[in-house]
Design an enzyme around this catalytic site. Structure first.
Site, PDB file in Angstrom:
ATOM      1  N   PRO A   2       0.724  -1.227  -0.105  1.00  0.00           N
ATOM      2  CA  PRO A   2      -0.106  -0.051  -0.046  1.00  0.00           C
ATOM      3  C   PRO A   2       0.997   1.240   0.048  1.00  0.00           C
ATOM      4  O   PRO A   2       1.991   1.444   0.729  1.00  0.00           O
ATOM      5  CB  PRO A   2      -0.729   0.008   1.251  1.00  0.00           C
ATOM      6  N   GLU A   3       0.353   2.109  -0.914  1.00  0.00           N
ATOM      7  CA  GLU A   3       1.148   3.397  -0.857  1.00  0.00           C
ATOM      8  C   GLU A   3      -0.111   4.559  -0.664  1.00  0.00           C
ATOM      9  O   GLU A   3      -1.037   4.297  -0.365  1.00  0.00           O
ATOM     10  CB  GLU A   3       1.728   3.648  -2.275  1.00  0.00           C
ATOM     11  N   LYS A  59       1.745   6.971   4.751  1.00  0.00           N
ATOM     12  CA  LYS A  59       1.295   5.868   4.797  1.00  0.00           C
ATOM     13  C   LYS A  59       0.737   5.306   6.123  1.00  0.00           C
ATOM     14  O   LYS A  59       0.207   4.278   6.390  1.00  0.00           O
ATOM     15  CB  LYS A  59       2.291   4.803   4.401  1.00  0.00           C
ATOM     16  N   HIS A  92      -7.612 -13.899   7.610  1.00  0.00           N
ATOM     17  CA  HIS A  92      -6.593 -12.791   7.925  1.00  0.00           C
ATOM     18  C   HIS A  92      -7.205 -11.579   8.562  1.00  0.00           C
ATOM     19  O   HIS A  92      -6.595 -10.675   8.778  1.00  0.00           O
ATOM     20  CB  HIS A  92      -5.768 -12.356   6.785  1.00  0.00           C
ATOM     21  N   ARG A 111       0.558 -10.573   6.017  1.00  0.00           N
ATOM     22  CA  ARG A 111       1.926 -10.772   6.314  1.00  0.00           C
ATOM     23  C   ARG A 111       2.235 -10.228   7.764  1.00  0.00           C
ATOM     24  O   ARG A 111       3.016 -10.658   8.343  1.00  0.00           O
ATOM     25  CB  ARG A 111       2.864 -10.393   5.366  1.00  0.00           C
ATOM     26  N   ARG A 151      18.980  16.713   0.371  1.00  0.00           N
ATOM     27  CA  ARG A 151      19.152  15.524   0.388  1.00  0.00           C
ATOM     28  C   ARG A 151      20.412  14.804  -0.426  1.00  0.00           C
ATOM     29  O   ARG A 151      20.537  15.220  -1.664  1.00  0.00           O
ATOM     30  CB  ARG A 151      17.922  14.700  -0.109  1.00  0.00           C
ATOM     31  N   ARG A 249      15.357  -1.915  -4.082  1.00  0.00           N
ATOM     32  CA  ARG A 249      14.057  -1.938  -4.669  1.00  0.00           C
ATOM     33  C   ARG A 249      14.176  -2.149  -6.285  1.00  0.00           C
ATOM     34  O   ARG A 249      15.130  -1.511  -6.835  1.00  0.00           O
ATOM     35  CB  ARG A 249      13.262  -0.662  -4.337  1.00  0.00           C
TER      36      ARG A 249
END
Length: 261
Positions: A2-3, A59, A92, A111, A151, A249
């Site tokens: 999920p984003e 998130k 679940h 999970r 950054r 990733r």
């Protein structure tokens, strides 16, 4: 995983299912999804409370009650489901919140990589979110350019670092960079002001479309719609897409549309 668009969808589920409704019962079927609180503590804190308007940051989802705040993170497979209290329980379904009018809100997660926290006050909420950067959907251009230009490291790594910008994950980062015609391995500090402005605009467009869809949609005109093809081709120019790994990733980009800086 999920984003931001998925979690915004879960916020809408929580809003439509639970806002204004009293929590009649809390059933913890799997305490392994609880963090910093046990099943009894969660029940004592929430039963009899009324869900208010939920909020999202990146998130993370905040379920306000006028007292303690239920804080949720969905990891890779978590989700919120709204149904009836007499609906069959699935394997679940980890925590069940029975509400007024026979409704039931369920935290479902295969999970169990993240889960639920209980924040007793605003200082607890701030502590849980203290490492989160500004929300990617609401950040303004000036703050976006500031956090990005300060950054070090690769551009994609910066975009997916939740302490820099909260809410972007792997699919969104690749899609946004492809739209902005920027390679993922460009240095985050090496972008021109024009680059940063274009990146911000494409991030906003991509997020708005994704939030409307409730996910990062695999459309034919999107990079996301082709990244898992056996021989993926760029939907814009037809060039074969490249695959690599960056900060662990899977990363996909077009060598023609996203040239070296």
């Amino acid at each position: 995983m999920p984003e931001l668009p998925d979690v915004e969808g879960f916020r809408q589920v929580l809003q439509s299912c639970a806002k204004g409704r009293v929590i009649r019962r809390v059933d913890v079927r799997d305490p392994g999804v609880l963090h910093g609180v046990d099943a009894g503590g969660l029940r004592d804190a929430l039963e009899g409370r009324r869900f208010g308007a939920p909020q999202r940051h990146g998130k993370w989802l905040l379920a306000r009650t006028g007292g303690p705040t239920l804080v949720l993170h969905f990891g890779m497979t978590g989700r919120l489901v709204c149904g009836r209290a007499d609906d069959p329980v699935e394997a679940h379904d980890r925590v069940l919140f029975t509400l007024g009018a026979g409704r039931q809100l369920r935290f479902r997660d295969q999970r169990k990589l993240q889960g639920l926290w209980l924040a007793h006050d605003e200082s607890d909420v701030e502590r849980l979110l203290r490492r989160q950067g500004p929300d990617a959907l609401t950040v303004d251009r000036a703050e976006f350019e500031e956090v990005l230009s300060s950054r070090r490291g690769h551009l994609k790594t910066a975009l997916t670092d939740q302490s820099v910008l909260a809410g972007l994950g792997n699919l969104l980062a690749d899609e946004i960079l492809w739209r902005a015609r920027l390679r993922p391995d460009r240095g985050a500090r090496d972008l021109t002001q024009e680059d940063r402005g274009r990146l911000f605009d494409e991030m906003r467009r991509t997020l708005r479309s994704s939030v409307t869809a409730g996910c990062v949609p695999p459309r034919d005109t999107w990079l996301t719609g082709h990244r898992d093809d056996r021989d993926p081709m760029c939907p814009r120019c037809g060039t074969g897409l490249r695959r690599s790994r960056m900060a662990g990733r899977g990363t996909v980009w077009c060598p023609r549309c996203q040239p070296d800086g």
